[in-house]
Every structure is written in structure tokens, then in C-alpha cells.
Design an enzyme around this catalytic site. Structure first.
Site, PDB file in Angstrom:
ATOM      1  N   ARG A  20      18.325 -19.436   1.380  1.00  0.00           N
ATOM      2  CA  ARG A  20      18.889 -18.089   1.574  1.00  0.00           C
ATOM      3  C   ARG A  20      20.383 -18.188   1.902  1.00  0.00           C
ATOM      4  NH1 ARG A  20      17.827 -14.224   6.890  1.00  0.00           N
ATOM      5  NH2 ARG A  20      19.058 -12.477   6.119  1.00  0.00           N
ATOM      6  N   GLU A  99      18.256 -13.525  22.892  1.00  0.00           N
ATOM      7  CA  GLU A  99      18.498 -13.127  21.491  1.00  0.00           C
ATOM      8  C   GLU A  99      19.342 -14.214  20.838  1.00  0.00           C
ATOM      9  OE1 GLU A  99      20.441  -9.296  21.114  1.00  0.00           O
ATOM     10  OE2 GLU A  99      21.221  -9.840  19.135  1.00  0.00           O
ATOM     11  N   ARG A 108      30.882 -10.957  10.925  1.00  0.00           N
ATOM     12  CA  ARG A 108      30.331 -10.450   9.668  1.00  0.00           C
ATOM     13  C   ARG A 108      30.501  -8.920   9.590  1.00  0.00           C
ATOM     14  NH1 ARG A 108      24.584 -12.964   8.810  1.00  0.00           N
ATOM     15  NH2 ARG A 108      24.979 -12.111   6.722  1.00  0.00           N
TER      16      ARG A 108
HETATM   17  C1  DQA Z   1      20.579 -13.290  11.613  1.00  0.00           C
HETATM   18  C2  DQA Z   1      21.728 -12.287  11.491  1.00  0.00           C
HETATM   19  C3  DQA Z   1      21.212 -10.930  11.035  1.00  0.00           C
HETATM   20  O1  DQA Z   1      22.287 -10.011  10.916  1.00  0.00           O
HETATM   21  C4  DQA Z   1      20.538 -11.041   9.683  1.00  0.00           C
HETATM   22  O2  DQA Z   1      19.987  -9.805   9.297  1.00  0.00           O
HETATM   23  C5  DQA Z   1      19.498 -12.123   9.648  1.00  0.00           C
HETATM   24  C6  DQA Z   1      19.807 -13.401  10.305  1.00  0.00           C
HETATM   25  C7  DQA Z   1      21.088 -14.707  11.948  1.00  0.00           C
HETATM   26  O3  DQA Z   1      20.272 -15.516  12.399  1.00  0.00           O
HETATM   27  O4  DQA Z   1      22.266 -15.014  11.764  1.00  0.00           O
HETATM   28  O5  DQA Z   1      18.464 -11.986   9.028  1.00  0.00           O
HETATM   29  O6  DQA Z   1      19.721 -12.882  12.640  1.00  0.00           O
END
Ligand code: DQA
Length: 148
Positions: A20, A99, A108
Site C-alpha cells: 500500500r 493512538e 499530510r
Molecule cells: C494512518 C494514517 C491515516 O491517515 C490513514 O488513513 C491510514 C494510516 C497511518 O498509520 O499513518 O490508514 O493511520
């Protein structure tokens, strides 16, 4: 209470890690991250339960199932930015939750700068690839022992 158990929970699309968007997420697979987490757990004397789902409700159930554990390391993927249900699950269970994100979400798109989860999380770690999880486990382990 299972003060020696940490639940590492992964949300949508994280099963695709490795292929991915490697420019953003690297080539580390979720299995690689699971191995990193097991090793980190061992180093801290903690058992790690590692799970992934693409479904929001299942993540809610997984948070409920973590009641009594030392804590949760949660990468909720895109649900981070959308889910009141996950936030409520963290608040309702009271399980200390770190988190984590693989990427630096603040570097981003704007929509990734807001998290429904951060205000109810014990803390937030992002931008360190798979090491974000290792740091999350270390952070929870540190809550077990009083500071020196
Ligand atoms: C994520 C960051 C999120 O914005 C994104 O939607 C993901 C991966 C990360 O691990 O960087 O799915 O959580």
C-alpha cells in the site's frame, strides 16, 4: 485486571501494508509490525494481542474486549479522522489508549490533521513507521512503573 496484556489494534487497509502506497508507508508488512510488537512486548514483560479489521464496529468490539488490559495501542487508520464511535468506545471502557500512526499525519493532507481519538487518548505517536507501535508499547509499559 490483566496488567500484563497490551492489545495492538489495527483498522482499515492496514492489512495491505507492504504494497500500500510504499512511498508513504514503506514496505514493512503488518506481519513485520506484529513481530516488532511481540519482541517489544517480551522486552517489557508484556503479552501482546495483535488484531486487524477493516470494519468500524469490529474495532469497537475489540476495544471493549480490551477492558482490564494494561492498555491499547491503536492505529485506527482512516477511522481516526471520522469515528465518534471509536472515540466513545475508548471513553466508555476507560482503557488507556495510545493512538499511533505509521506516517506523520501532520505532514499530510489537512483532513488527516484532525483526530476524533486524540482528545481521549493517553497520548499520540506518529511518523516513525513500525517503530510508532514499539514506542506505543514502551509508553504503556512505562505507566506500570512509577517514574524514578
Ligand atoms: C494512518 C494514517 C491515516 O491517515 C490513514 O488513513 C491510514 C494510516 C497511518 O498509520 O499513518 O490508514 O493511520
Amino acid at each position: 485486571m490483566s496488567e500484563t496484556i497490551v492489545h495492538v489494534l489495527n483498522g482499515p487497509n492496514l492489512n495491505l501494508l507492504g504494497t500500500r502506497e510504499p512511498g508513504i508507508y514503506g514496505t514493512t508488512t503488518l506481519a513485520d509490525i506484529e513481530a516488532l510488537c511481540s519482541k517489544a512486548g517480551e522486552a517489557h514483560g508484556l503479552s501482546v494481542i495483535f488484531r486487524q479489521t477493516n470494519h468500524e464496529g469490529e474495532l469497537v468490539e475489540m476495544i471493549h474486549a480490551a477492558r482490564g488490559a494494561l492498555g491499547i495501542v491503536l492505529n485506527a487508520g482512516a477511522y481516526t479522522h471520522t469515528s465518534v464511535a471509536l472515540r466513545d468506545a475508548i471513553s466508555a471502557t476507560g482503557v488507556p489508549t495510545v493512538e499511533v500512526h505509521i506516517s506523520n499525519v501532520f505532514a499530510r493532507e489537512d483532513f488527516r490533521h484532525h483526530s476524533y481519538l486524540s482528545p481521549v487518548a493517553r497520548g499520540v505517536i506518529c511518523g516513525f513507521g513500525g517503530q510508532s507501535y514499539v514506542l506505543g508499547i514502551a509508553a504503556l509499559a512505562a505507566t506500570r512503573t512509577p517514574p524514578a
